[in-house]
Design a protein around this motif. Structure first.
Motif, short mmCIF file in Angstrom:
data_model
loop_
_atom_site.label_atom_id
_atom_site.label_comp_id
_atom_site.label_asym_id
_atom_site.label_seq_id
_atom_site.Cartn_x
_atom_site.Cartn_y
_atom_site.Cartn_z
N ASP A 65 -59.99 39.65 -12.87
CA ASP A 65 -59.77 39.38 -11.45
C ASP A 65 -59.32 37.94 -11.25
O ASP A 65 -59.85 37.02 -11.88
N THR A 66 -58.34 37.76 -10.39
CA THR A 66 -57.72 36.47 -10.02
C THR A 66 -56.83 35.89 -11.12
O THR A 66 -56.39 34.74 -11.01
N SER A 67 -56.55 36.64 -12.17
CA SER A 67 -55.74 36.08 -13.26
C SER A 67 -54.28 35.90 -12.87
O SER A 67 -53.54 35.20 -13.56
N GLY A 68 -53.84 36.53 -11.77
CA GLY A 68 -52.50 36.26 -11.28
C GLY A 68 -51.49 37.37 -11.43
O GLY A 68 -50.29 37.12 -11.46
N LYS A 69 -51.95 38.60 -11.50
CA LYS A 69 -51.01 39.72 -11.66
C LYS A 69 -50.09 39.83 -10.44
O LYS A 69 -48.87 39.98 -10.58
N ASP A 70 -50.66 39.77 -9.24
CA ASP A 70 -49.84 39.85 -8.02
C ASP A 70 -48.87 38.68 -7.93
O ASP A 70 -47.70 38.83 -7.59
N GLY A 71 -49.38 37.48 -8.22
CA GLY A 71 -48.52 36.29 -8.16
C GLY A 71 -47.39 36.34 -9.17
O GLY A 71 -46.28 35.90 -8.89
N THR A 72 -47.67 36.89 -10.34
CA THR A 72 -46.62 37.05 -11.35
C THR A 72 -45.52 37.95 -10.83
O THR A 72 -44.32 37.63 -10.96
N ILE A 73 -45.90 39.05 -10.22
CA ILE A 73 -44.90 40.00 -9.71
C ILE A 73 -44.05 39.36 -8.61
O ILE A 73 -42.83 39.49 -8.59
N ARG A 74 -44.70 38.66 -7.69
CA ARG A 74 -43.96 38.03 -6.58
C ARG A 74 -42.98 36.98 -7.08
O ARG A 74 -41.88 36.83 -6.53
N ASN A 75 -43.35 36.25 -8.11
CA ASN A 75 -42.55 35.11 -8.54
C ASN A 75 -41.57 35.42 -9.67
O ASN A 75 -40.37 35.14 -9.56
N VAL A 76 -42.06 36.00 -10.75
CA VAL A 76 -41.20 36.23 -11.92
C VAL A 76 -40.04 37.16 -11.60
O VAL A 76 -38.92 36.97 -12.09
N PHE A 77 -40.27 38.13 -10.72
CA PHE A 77 -39.24 39.14 -10.44
C PHE A 77 -38.53 38.89 -9.11
O PHE A 77 -37.95 39.80 -8.53
N LYS A 78 -38.54 37.65 -8.65
CA LYS A 78 -37.98 37.33 -7.33
C LYS A 78 -36.47 37.54 -7.26
O LYS A 78 -35.93 37.77 -6.17
N ASP A 79 -35.76 37.47 -8.38
CA ASP A 79 -34.31 37.65 -8.38
C ASP A 79 -33.88 39.00 -8.95
O ASP A 79 -32.70 39.23 -9.20
N VAL A 80 -34.85 39.88 -9.15
CA VAL A 80 -34.56 41.24 -9.63
C VAL A 80 -34.18 42.12 -8.45
O VAL A 80 -34.80 42.06 -7.39
N ASP A 81 -33.17 42.96 -8.64
CA ASP A 81 -32.72 43.86 -7.58
C ASP A 81 -33.73 44.99 -7.40
O ASP A 81 -33.99 45.75 -8.34
#
Length: 279
Positions: A65-81
């Motif tokens: 918990d809180t390791s950053g799974k949601d944040g990873t998705i929001r940020n790492v894939f920000k330029d993915v269609d």
């Protein structure tokens, strides 16, 4: 240099010996600049993946918990269609899901050719959470290591690239993030008393992950351990690794698309000569 720790198949994992707070010799500003360039390249590679349709990509995110799974998705894939990418979160299994084998709810969500799918938690919950909470007997979850390996092997055989990331945070960092949520009204909805209760089983979770990262780690579906105490470094590490995985396929995808374009141009020319196209 790679910013993640790639687990060698056959090597025993001990999370207590792996740092959660790396910076790759970078400060936040320079890391963010590198990250923005990599995120853009990841988006370009995903476009080629989608167009060529010779492979699919499955990204698996695991962590406490809180390791950053949601944040990873929001940020790492920000330029993915979004048209070529799905995100699938796995919550507590429903009654229907529990009535089937543990992989039943997972298989429908794996990506088809041309697609990228990100799992926010995954089938690994069934050898970590079920073990720590004693939801099924050891005789059940112990067999699942081999079952997962067989499942992932079948995906790879059908041209799915598997990238598995364990987001590695410290107990102190988790406490800091939980307390920060208590102070931030906008993030209060993320709070759960269960998150605090789960901390009592910290050592048990790490032991379960040690086994999962060791026993479900093959040459074609390798685990990457990501130092995740620093969010900006976590994002950089994962974006860099995904680009490293996909970049070698770029020329293959471009060659296929070039050939496909030539065939379409020939078809258009033939249609014009036959009078089927008048423009």
């Amino acid at each position: 240099m790679s910013y993640v720790t790639e687990v060698s198949p056959g090597k025993r994992v001990n999370l207590t010996t792996i740092s959660t707070r790396e910076d790759g010799g970078l400060d936040k500003e320079s890391a963010n600049a590198k990250f923005d360039a990599l995120a853009l390249e990841l988006g370009e590679l995903q476009d080629l993946l989608y167009a060529a349709k010779t492979h699919s990509l499955l990204v698996i995110l695991q962590g406490l918990d809180t390791s950053g799974k949601d944040g990873t998705i929001r940020n790492v894939f920000k330029d993915v269609d979004p048209i070529g990418c799905h995100v699938t979160p796995f919550k507590v299994p429903t009654e229907e899901e529990l009535a089937h084998d543990f992989l039943w709810r997972v298989h429908p969500h794996v990506p088809g050719l041309g697609m990228m799918t990100v799992f926010n938690r995954s089938h690994y919950e069934d050898i970590v959470v079920t073990r720590v909470k004693d939801l099924v007997p050891p005789s059940v979850w112990q067999k699942r290591y081999d079952q997962i390996n067989d499942f992932e092997r079948s995906l790879v055989a059908n041209k799915t690239i598997i990238a598995k990331y364990y987001l590695h945070i410290s107990q102190a960092e988790q406490e800091e993030r939980l307390r920060a949520r208590e102070q931030d009204v906008a993030k209060a909805w993320k709070l759960s008393a269960q998150d605090w209760i789960e901390r009592r089983a910290w050592d048990a979770y790490w032991a379960a992950y040690d086994d999962a990262l060791t026993k479900c780690n093959t040459a074609d579906a390798t685990w990457r351990i990501v130092p995740a105490d620093r969010k900006w470094f976590r994002n950089l590490a994962i974006a860099d690794d995904l680009v490293r995985i996909l970049r070698p396929l770029k020329n293959e995808w471009l060659a296929k698309l070039k050939k496909q374009g030539e065939l379409e141009m020939a078809a258009i020319k033939a249609a014009r000569e036959a009078g089927k196209i008048t423009i």
